[in-house]
Write a protein that holds these residues in place. Structure first.
Motif, mmCIF file in Angstrom:
data_model
loop_
_atom_site.group_PDB
_atom_site.id
_atom_site.type_symbol
_atom_site.label_atom_id
_atom_site.label_comp_id
_atom_site.label_asym_id
_atom_site.label_seq_id
_atom_site.Cartn_x
_atom_site.Cartn_y
_atom_site.Cartn_z
ATOM 1 N N ALA A 234 0.829 -1.204 0.000
ATOM 2 C CA ALA A 234 0.000 0.000 0.000
ATOM 3 C C ALA A 234 0.864 1.255 0.000
ATOM 4 O O ALA A 234 0.652 2.174 -0.790
ATOM 5 C CB ALA A 234 -0.925 -0.002 1.215
ATOM 6 N N ASN A 235 1.854 1.297 0.865
ATOM 7 C CA ASN A 235 2.629 2.528 1.067
ATOM 8 C C ASN A 235 3.423 2.966 -0.149
ATOM 9 O O ASN A 235 3.479 4.154 -0.474
ATOM 10 C CB ASN A 235 3.606 2.337 2.236
ATOM 11 N N THR A 236 4.084 2.008 -0.812
ATOM 12 C CA THR A 236 4.970 2.368 -1.922
ATOM 13 C C THR A 236 4.212 3.079 -3.041
ATOM 14 O O THR A 236 4.712 4.035 -3.631
ATOM 15 C CB THR A 236 5.674 1.117 -2.483
ATOM 16 N N ARG A 237 2.987 2.625 -3.307
ATOM 17 C CA ARG A 237 2.186 3.244 -4.388
ATOM 18 C C ARG A 237 1.808 4.680 -4.039
ATOM 19 O O ARG A 237 1.782 5.563 -4.906
ATOM 20 C CB ARG A 237 0.903 2.434 -4.632
ATOM 21 N N VAL A 238 1.530 4.911 -2.743
ATOM 22 C CA VAL A 238 1.169 6.252 -2.284
ATOM 23 C C VAL A 238 2.370 7.194 -2.392
ATOM 24 O O VAL A 238 2.247 8.332 -2.869
ATOM 25 C CB VAL A 238 0.638 6.201 -0.835
ATOM 26 N N VAL A 239 3.550 6.718 -1.959
ATOM 27 C CA VAL A 239 4.765 7.545 -2.030
ATOM 28 C C VAL A 239 5.073 7.906 -3.478
ATOM 29 O O VAL A 239 5.409 9.058 -3.789
ATOM 30 C CB VAL A 239 5.966 6.827 -1.380
ATOM 31 N N ARG A 240 4.949 6.924 -4.372
ATOM 32 C CA ARG A 240 5.252 7.186 -5.789
ATOM 33 C C ARG A 240 4.272 8.188 -6.383
ATOM 34 O O ARG A 240 4.652 9.050 -7.186
ATOM 35 C CB ARG A 240 5.249 5.864 -6.574
ATOM 36 N N ARG A 241 2.993 8.107 -6.012
ATOM 37 C CA ARG A 241 2.023 9.106 -6.484
ATOM 38 C C ARG A 241 2.374 10.490 -5.927
ATOM 39 O O ARG A 241 2.374 11.474 -6.649
ATOM 40 C CB ARG A 241 0.596 8.732 -6.078
ATOM 41 N N GLY A 242 2.649 10.538 -4.627
ATOM 42 C CA GLY A 242 2.980 11.820 -4.008
ATOM 43 C C GLY A 242 4.158 12.490 -4.685
ATOM 44 O O GLY A 242 4.116 13.687 -4.997
ATOM 45 N N ALA A 243 5.210 11.723 -4.936
ATOM 46 C CA ALA A 243 6.410 12.264 -5.586
ATOM 47 C C ALA A 243 6.095 12.772 -6.989
ATOM 48 O O ALA A 243 6.580 13.831 -7.410
ATOM 49 C CB ALA A 243 7.495 11.192 -5.636
ATOM 50 N N ALA A 244 5.256 12.011 -7.722
ATOM 51 C CA ALA A 244 4.897 12.403 -9.090
ATOM 52 C C ALA A 244 4.047 13.670 -9.106
ATOM 53 O O ALA A 244 4.221 14.541 -9.965
ATOM 54 C CB ALA A 244 4.156 11.254 -9.779
ATOM 55 N N LEU A 245 3.112 13.789 -8.163
ATOM 56 C CA LEU A 245 2.277 15.003 -8.089
ATOM 57 C C LEU A 245 3.118 16.217 -7.719
ATOM 58 O O LEU A 245 2.930 17.314 -8.266
ATOM 59 C CB LEU A 245 1.147 14.804 -7.066
ATOM 60 N N LEU A 246 4.065 16.039 -6.804
ATOM 61 C CA LEU A 246 4.975 17.141 -6.455
ATOM 62 C C LEU A 246 5.825 17.537 -7.665
ATOM 63 O O LEU A 246 6.076 18.720 -7.893
ATOM 64 C CB LEU A 246 5.870 16.740 -5.278
ATOM 65 N N ALA A 247 6.261 16.540 -8.432
ATOM 66 C CA ALA A 247 7.064 16.815 -9.634
ATOM 67 C C ALA A 247 6.279 17.630 -10.658
ATOM 68 O O ALA A 247 6.833 18.497 -11.341
ATOM 69 C CB ALA A 247 7.561 15.507 -10.251
ATOM 70 N N GLU A 248 4.956 17.365 -10.752
ATOM 71 C CA GLU A 248 4.112 18.153 -11.665
ATOM 72 C C GLU A 248 4.111 19.632 -11.288
ATOM 73 O O GLU A 248 3.921 20.499 -12.146
ATOM 74 C CB GLU A 248 2.659 17.640 -11.628
ATOM 75 N N GLU A 249 4.321 19.920 -10.005
ATOM 76 C CA GLU A 249 4.359 21.305 -9.506
ATOM 77 C C GLU A 249 5.802 21.819 -9.391
ATOM 78 O O GLU A 249 6.068 22.809 -8.701
ATOM 79 C CB GLU A 249 3.683 21.377 -8.131
ATOM 80 N N ASN A 250 6.727 21.122 -10.081
ATOM 81 C CA ASN A 250 8.161 21.465 -10.034
ATOM 82 C C ASN A 250 8.715 21.458 -8.619
ATOM 83 O O ASN A 250 9.550 22.281 -8.242
ATOM 84 C CB ASN A 250 8.412 22.842 -10.696
ATOM 85 N N ASN A 251 8.231 20.508 -7.813
ATOM 86 C CA ASN A 251 8.660 20.410 -6.425
ATOM 87 C C ASN A 251 9.012 18.965 -6.079
ATOM 88 O O ASN A 251 8.884 18.529 -4.943
ATOM 89 C CB ASN A 251 7.528 20.923 -5.508
ATOM 90 N N GLY A 252 9.431 18.196 -7.120
ATOM 91 C CA GLY A 252 9.680 16.762 -6.952
ATOM 92 C C GLY A 252 10.994 16.460 -6.267
ATOM 93 O O GLY A 252 11.733 17.355 -5.861
ATOM 94 N N TYR A 253 11.286 15.168 -6.144
ATOM 95 C CA TYR A 253 12.483 14.732 -5.421
ATOM 96 C C TYR A 253 13.690 14.542 -6.342
ATOM 97 O O TYR A 253 14.826 14.696 -5.911
ATOM 98 C CB TYR A 253 12.213 13.415 -4.694
ATOM 99 N N GLY A 254 13.431 14.134 -7.566
ATOM 100 C CA GLY A 254 14.488 13.861 -8.536
ATOM 101 C C GLY A 254 13.855 13.256 -9.774
ATOM 102 O O GLY A 254 12.827 12.592 -9.686
ATOM 103 N N LYS A 255 14.460 13.480 -10.931
ATOM 104 C CA LYS A 255 13.852 13.105 -12.210
ATOM 105 C C LYS A 255 13.520 11.608 -12.287
ATOM 106 O O LYS A 255 12.459 11.225 -12.758
ATOM 107 C CB LYS A 255 14.804 13.489 -13.349
ATOM 108 N N ASP A 256 14.414 10.762 -11.828
ATOM 109 C CA ASP A 256 14.207 9.312 -11.906
ATOM 110 C C ASP A 256 14.073 8.693 -10.514
ATOM 111 O O ASP A 256 14.522 7.571 -10.261
ATOM 112 C CB ASP A 256 15.373 8.652 -12.661
ATOM 113 N N PHE A 257 13.438 9.413 -9.608
ATOM 114 C CA PHE A 257 13.312 9.007 -8.204
ATOM 115 C C PHE A 257 12.733 7.603 -8.059
ATOM 116 O O PHE A 257 11.697 7.265 -8.623
ATOM 117 C CB PHE A 257 12.415 10.013 -7.474
ATOM 118 N N VAL A 258 13.410 6.775 -7.245
ATOM 119 C CA VAL A 258 12.994 5.394 -6.982
ATOM 120 C C VAL A 258 12.749 5.230 -5.478
ATOM 121 O O VAL A 258 13.541 5.705 -4.658
ATOM 122 C CB VAL A 258 14.083 4.398 -7.452
#
Length: 393
Positions: A234-258
């Motif tokens: 459950a958790n990993t999918r939520v973290v990946r969505r959160g990171a992607a949504l932040l990236a859409e706002e130019n506030n992400g963690y890194g281009k190829d974040f894993v």
């Protein structure tokens, strides 16, 4: 627009976690205008009597859109603990979006969250509404902990590996969800590594490097043994969505974040025993044995004693690797049973985060959608949790 007189309605207030939320808000935020909702007038009244609380009661079945509309037209935020959410949550989310009401819950049902994204993300985004599932132990330590680690690191990130340890009991609602999923005819894509990600948000490098497979092994960096974590799916999918949504706002963690997560243990024996027990549970859930075993376990609304709740804890460590290869470890921890005491604190503080100045939240005043704690609440929630005893370091 009609002015909403209530701040928060706790929906599912007669359940074990819902009742804890009512208690938490009454004891810590007596000036907040709250009400409670659920299906049973008598049980709801007993919650008010138990906590000497005088507030409005809403009677609303999860299938009764007209009754749910009365709630969402009256309040700024709905805090829902009424699970399983695939049974009782869909019309509530629809009502919140219809009547411009923010929403938080404690679900770990990603297949249901995915359905809500398809149905409601765009409208919620256009309206600047924050619909934020998974604000309990599923999945705030992972999502908000990763957010804190990434932002503290301060430069682009290649990966975060999270490691969890805890002491507590699974809630009756969580157990019910685990057993109920097997009886649903779900598409396999509902369980993919990026099942919750926005369209076109996954790079080829992320696809190639992302794996949820975890084996029992010695981790030299942590000086501990690691193994599969029961909530990682459950958790990993939520973290990946959160990171992607932040990236859409130019506030992400890194281009190829894993992102990846596992459990950790001080002893090899504990790692193997717990992993073995996890496989047995999974075996029961996916076979006809579940029909025999399910009635013997906790039911929704049932929970542990106060002593058990007070004696629990959770701790997460986040190994952050930068794009330049540098590494740092961050942590997030708190006392209390994660499934109940900590979960009620998490979801209440998430709801309260939505009552303040919206411009301080990620994305600013007009931002919305089906979000996560990192992409919808961010530093506002981190600061609130620090103030109530959750340690970030």
């Amino acid at each position: 627009m009609i002015e909403k007189k209530l701040d928060i309605v706790v929906y599912g207030a007669t359940g074990f976690t819902g009742s804890l939320c009512v208690k938490y808000l009454k004891e810590n935020y007596p000036s907040i205008q709250i009400a409670i909702g659920g299906r049973n007038q008598k049980k709801l009244q007993s919650v008010l009597d138990k906590y000497s609380l005088d507030c409005k009661i809403f009677i609303a079945d999860g299938d009764d859109s007209a009754a749910l509309d009365k709630i969402t037209r009256a309040t700024k935020v709905v805090l829902s603990t009424a699970g399983p959410f695939h049974r009782y949550g869909s019309k509530m989310v629809a009502s919140c979006v219809k009547n411009s009401t923010h929403y938080v819950d404690i679900t770990g049902e990603n297949f249901w969250v995915r359905e809500m994204i398809v149905k409601h993300h765009e409208e919620a985004k256009q309206k600047g509404l924050r619909i934020i599932p998974a604000c309990g132990y599923d999945s705030i330590p992972s999502d908000l902990g990763a957010f804190f680690a990434a932002k503290s690191f301060g430069s682009p990130i290649k990966s975060i590996f999270a490691y969890h340890t805890w002491k507590g009991e699974a809630s009756g609602g969580t157990i019910e969800t685990m057993f109920a999923i097997r009886d649903l005819k779900l598409d396999r894509s509902a369980f993919g590594a990026f099942a919750l990600n926005p369209k076109n948000s996954i790079t080829e490098t992320q696809k190639k490097l992302t794996s949820d497979k975890v084996s029992v092994e010695k981790n030299k960096t942590l000086k501990a043994w690691t193994g599969p974590f029961v909530m990682a799916m459950a958790n990993t999918r939520v973290v990946r969505r959160g990171a992607a949504l932040l990236a859409e706002e130019n506030n992400g963690y890194g281009k190829d974040f894993v992102y990846k997560e596992s459990a950790y243990y001080s002893k090899k024996r504990s790692a193997y025993i717990t992993t073995f027990m996890l496989y047995i549970i999974m075996g029961v859930v996916v076979t006809p044995l579940r029909k025999i075993v399910r009635p013997l376990l906790k039911q929704p609304g049932q929970g542990p004693s106060q002593k058990v709740m007070d004696g629990g804890f959770f701790k997460c460590k986040f190994l952050v690797t930068g794009e330049d290869g540098s590494e740092k470890i961050y942590s997030m921890k708190g006392s209390g049973d994660p499934g109940y005491k900590v979960t009620s604190k998490f979801v209440c503080e998430s709801a309260l985060s939505l009552l303040g100045d919206q411009k301080n939240l990620p994305g600013g005043s007009d931002y919305g959608g089906i979000l996560t704690s990192s992409s919808g609440l961010g530093h506002v929630l981190v600061d609130r949790l620090k103030n109530v005893g959750i340690v970030f370091e």
